[in-house]
Design an enzyme around this catalytic site. Structure first.
Site, PDB file in Angstrom:
ATOM      1  N   CYS A 113      60.290  36.622  25.126  1.00 21.63           N
ATOM      2  CA  CYS A 113      60.962  37.247  26.425  1.00 21.63           C
ATOM      3  C   CYS A 113      62.247  37.547  25.769  1.00 21.63           C
ATOM      4  O   CYS A 113      63.086  38.467  26.659  1.00 21.63           O
ATOM      5  CB  CYS A 113      60.849  36.229  27.747  1.00 21.63           C
ATOM      6  N   HIS A 248      65.709  39.255  32.429  1.00 21.48           N
ATOM      7  CA  HIS A 248      64.325  39.229  32.054  1.00 21.48           C
ATOM      8  C   HIS A 248      63.543  38.848  33.481  1.00 21.48           C
ATOM      9  O   HIS A 248      64.005  37.936  34.230  1.00 21.48           O
ATOM     10  CB  HIS A 248      64.242  38.047  31.143  1.00 21.48           C
ATOM     11  N   ASN A 278      55.877  39.613  34.553  1.00 21.64           N
ATOM     12  CA  ASN A 278      56.694  39.052  33.378  1.00 21.64           C
ATOM     13  C   ASN A 278      56.150  39.956  32.303  1.00 21.64           C
ATOM     14  O   ASN A 278      54.984  39.745  31.853  1.00 21.64           O
ATOM     15  CB  ASN A 278      56.539  37.759  33.330  1.00 21.64           C
TER      16      ASN A 278
END
Length: 321
Positions: A113, A248, A278
């Protein structure tokens, strides 16, 4: 001074959008359960013919179009992904070929990520050193293909997509545009908290994502607040100087907690986790592209990018647009 200046951005999403209600038809969950724990209402899932490389190509082409240049004017591609098309070659080389480019460096960065921050930091160093003049920096993922669809605690949280920046080395004034400061970190001892249980040299199979959510949440808030403070100190700015934080997009609660630690409100945080879920390395450039295209992010503003992912890896970068 020579800085890496953003001259174009773009994004791409798969054709299929899956709502929480639709997901609840195949997984033991509900719209209320997902919203309460993550803030997510929908996500995009890659279908037949859609891969990390094709999504990355589409995002990169959109960024090139936004910059008003062609692939012939690019001399570097750094692509962040945890879900490459193949073990090798690097997905970046496939994107290079799909775009019609040739004979310049193209490689992948694997930091999950945080991948886009690592890719941006790498490209920034190469641009400032003179190795390249213009770079495509891409975050692209098809996380749906490493999810355990029997594990409702994880499979509801992720989606697929891609985002891209075109960065150019420019000689600018101290208060001019470009990447001002970047900090990157890793703490490998926490790898068991967020990982994929497979790999070429261990199981010989791709594996599935595994996560201990509560522990990840605790580390995320502390690490992200810490790295944001480091970047601000390096850049000589205060939290109140930031026009936008583009984080993020992991979980709405993490975004809120991180903002509060810095004394900021959610009004200055770009949020797309509700519609994208996500998307790992793609989430920061995807969210940025949304906010730039809808007019929130404007030239001259200070924008903080930040992310944390499996590894643990985390980082942040401050840009003047």
């Amino acid at each position: 001074m020579i800085r890496s200046v953003l001259i174009g951005n773009g994004s791409a999403l798969p054709a299929q959008c899956v709502s929480n209600a639709e997901l609840a038809e195949r997984v033991d969950t509900s719209d209320e359960w997902i919203r309460e724990r993550s803030g997510i209402t929908q996500r995009y899932i890659a279908g037949e013919g859609e891969t990390t490389a094709t999504l990355a190509r589409d995002a990169a082409q959109a960024a090139l179009d936004d910059a008003g240049i062609t692939i012939a004017e690019i001399d570097l591609i750094v692509l962040a992904t945890a879900t490459p098309d193949n073990t090798f070659p690097a997905t970046a080389t496939k994107v290079q070929a799909l775009l019609g480019g040739a004979n310049f460096p193209a490689f992948d960065v694997a930091a999950v990520c945080s991948g886009f921050l690592y890719a941006l930091g790498t490209a920034d160093a190469m641009l400032r050193s003179g190795i390249a003049k213009r770079a495509l920096v891409i975050g692209a993922e098809t996380f749906s293909r490493i999810l355990d669809w029997e594990d409702r605690a994880t499979c509801v949280l992720f989606g697929d997509g891609a985002g891209a920046f075109v960065m150019e080395a420019q000689d600018v004034a101290e208060d001019g545009p470009g990447v001002i400061a970047t900090r990157l970190h890793a703490e490998g001892k926490h790898g068991e908290l967020l990982y994929v249980d497979g790999g070429p040299s261990t199981t010989g199979e791709v594996g599935k994502l595994r996560m201990k959510g509560r522990e990840v949440f605790r580390h995320a808030v502390a690490n992200l607040a810490g790295v944001l403070g480091e970047v601000l100190e390096d850049a000589g700015h205060e939290p109140s100087d930031i026009d936008w934080i583009v984080p993020h997009q992991a979980n709405l609660r993490i975004l809120d907690a991180t903002a509060r630690k810095l004394g900021l409100t959610m009004d200055s945080v770009v949020v797309t986790v509700d519609r994208h879920a996500n998307t790992s390395a793609a989430s920061v450039p995807l969210a940025f592209d949304v906010a730039k295209k809808d007019g929130r992010i404007q030239p001259g503003q200070l924008v903080m990018l930040e992310a944390m992912g499996g590894g643990f890896t985390w980082g942040a970068s401050l840009l003047r647009i």
